[in-house]
Design an enzyme around this catalytic site. Structure first.
Site, mmCIF file in Angstrom:
data_model
loop_
_atom_site.group_PDB
_atom_site.id
_atom_site.type_symbol
_atom_site.label_atom_id
_atom_site.label_comp_id
_atom_site.label_asym_id
_atom_site.label_seq_id
_atom_site.Cartn_x
_atom_site.Cartn_y
_atom_site.Cartn_z
ATOM 1 N N ARG A 30 0.566 -1.425 0.253
ATOM 2 C CA ARG A 30 0.339 0.108 0.254
ATOM 3 C C ARG A 30 0.789 1.358 0.053
ATOM 4 O O ARG A 30 0.240 2.345 -1.015
ATOM 5 C CB ARG A 30 -1.059 0.052 1.395
ATOM 6 C CG ARG A 30 -1.919 1.114 1.451
ATOM 7 C CD ARG A 30 -3.144 1.059 2.158
ATOM 8 N NE ARG A 30 -4.489 2.085 2.486
ATOM 9 C CZ ARG A 30 -4.158 3.518 2.064
ATOM 10 N NH1 ARG A 30 -2.489 3.878 2.274
ATOM 11 N NH2 ARG A 30 -4.465 4.368 2.136
ATOM 12 N N CYS A 31 1.715 0.948 0.821
ATOM 13 C CA CYS A 31 2.439 2.599 1.096
ATOM 14 C C CYS A 31 3.533 2.222 -0.692
ATOM 15 O O CYS A 31 3.560 3.680 -1.033
ATOM 16 C CB CYS A 31 4.410 1.739 1.765
ATOM 17 S SG CYS A 31 3.954 1.757 3.404
ATOM 18 N N MET A 32 3.630 1.446 -1.505
ATOM 19 C CA MET A 32 4.563 2.228 -2.581
ATOM 20 C C MET A 32 3.586 2.210 -3.761
ATOM 21 O O MET A 32 3.540 2.299 -4.845
ATOM 22 C CB MET A 32 5.237 0.866 -3.004
ATOM 23 C CG MET A 32 6.295 0.417 -1.967
ATOM 24 S SD MET A 32 7.323 -0.989 -2.754
ATOM 25 C CE MET A 32 6.501 -2.375 -2.551
#
Length: 407
Positions: free
Chosen positions: A396-398
């Site tokens: 999700r962060c990426m």
């Protein structure tokens, strides 16, 4: 004309997403300066790129259009005047103390005719050794003579979730927690103002990078077309959440309520999405360490401003109430085992990217959490992350969704 930004959930089928393929900025990480650049270790770039390419290909095989931040930023510099404004603003935020030095770098960057190479260089940073013509004659230059960079690299950029967040048809262009990441939002500013994909869409901004309180995209989750969750965390201020909520309500994006999750100011938690993500209509990953003391505030639009109240029920009941569900399942990172939960949360076991209801992308290394997700009926797509995870972020962060199918 279809709106280029359409994100009214965490789990609707993912159609278009923006990534950043790790670049030379990772090779400008040095052991002595890791802490200031928000890293705990130095990833091996070649392997990190292979892992990232696997992630991108996994998305494409699922029918997702993959766009890259570096391409969009280059394509936004549509003429010489925009290019010069971008470089000038970039240099003004790069903490260059000497005007003569700034002038030399402006000349150096303006001479780069390839927009993509220019963007790559601004992301990688500039070593002093790259400008041998620079004479260090000022006191500030001499006092700083052992520091290797004129302009710091931006190694956190492959976590595209944070500099801005897509909310409905709008964008939260964020004020970053750390000075080292604040320049990252400049790319979003120019993309949404000048890229052909966005410049005529008049994308509403629900937060601005010039605000004086911090907020980051990892703390902004779209739980439904009416409900947003935002983390009060190491990276996001309470005041920012009030500003965000007020702007969202004022711009009539359709959202009716913001839930503020107070997860504490610890680096190991960092953002709400490192301890809590939505994977299906009624299923969520959660890190068990935040459950017991989790305080949640409800923010809605009142007749004279915001109405704010503290929620006193369990997380399950709060989610059921506002998502209008009879039951929700909290899938605990590490299966609830304290040792496994701590280890796998550190390796982003709770940080899943939903590409459709009940289907997610996860790191393969978090075996216990992944098993619990599968037992809960969630379909998993595994990606390797031995190098990517060194930056403290997961799938999700990426990723930054631009378009999801409405539920």
């Amino acid at each position: 004309m279809k709106n280029p930004i359409n994100v009214f959930s965490e789990i609707g089928k993912l159609n278009t997403v923006m990534l950043h393929r790790p670049g030379k900025e990772l090779e400008n990480l040095m052991p002595d300066y890791l802490e200031s650049l928000l890293f705990d270790d130095i990833p091996f770039l070649e392997q990190a790129q292979k892992e990232h390419d696997f992630f991108a290909e996994t998305l494409r095989l699922k029918g997702v259009e993959v766009l890259y931040l570096e391409d969009l930023a280059a394509e936004a510099l549509t003429d010489a005047s925009i290019k010069e404004r971008f470089i000038t603003e970039y240099l003004n935020e790069a903490d260059i103390k000497e005007e003569r030095t700034k002038g030399l770098i402006l000349e150096h960057l303006m001479s780069m005719s390839d927009g993509r190479k220019l963007i790559d260089k601004t992301m990688a940073g500039l070593q002093k050794s790259e400008l041998p013509s620079l004479e260090r004659t000022s006191l500030s230059d001499l006092a700083d003579s052992h520091y290797p960079f004129i302009i710091d690299p931006m190694p956190n950029l492959y976590f595209t979730r944070d500099p801005f967040a897509t909310i409905g048809h709008g964008v939260s262009l964020n004020r970053m927690y750390s000075v080292t990441r604040r320049r990252e939002t400049l790319y979003g500013k120019y993309i949404f103002a000048h890229h052909p994909m966005f410049k005529n869409a008049q994308v509403p901004m629900v937060y601005n990078r010039d605000e004086n309180t911090r907020i980051e995209g990892g703390d902004e989750l779209i739980l439904s077309k009416e409900l947003i969750a935002v983390g009060i965390s190491q990276r996001t201020d309470v005041a920012s959440i009030e500003k965000l909520a007020r702007n969202i309500f004022d711009k009539n994006l359709g959202f009716e309520r913001v839930l503020a999750f107070d997860i504490g100011e610890q680096r190991k938690f960092m953002h709400l999405d490192t301890v809590f993500t939505m994977v299906d209509y009624d299923k969520f990953t959660i890190h068990p360490e935040i459950e017991g003391n989790l305080t949640i505030y409800s923010i809605s639009k009142g007749t004279d401003g915001l109405e704010i109240s503290q929620e006193t029920d369990t997380l399950e009941h709060i989610l059921c109430k506002y998502l209008e569900l009879d039951h929700v399942a909290l899938i605990r990172c590490g299966g609830g085992n304290p040792t496994a939960a701590a280890r796998e949360q550190w390796n982003d076991g709770s940080n899943t990217l939903a590409i459709a209801p009940g289907e997610v992308i996860v790191y393969d290394r978090n075996t216990i959490t992944n098993q619990k997700l599968e037992e809960a009926g969630v379909k998993l797509n595994y990606i390797p992350g031995s190098e990517l995870v060194r930056g403290r972020g997961g799938p999700r962060c990426m990723s930054m969704p631009f378009d999801r199918t409405d539920l």
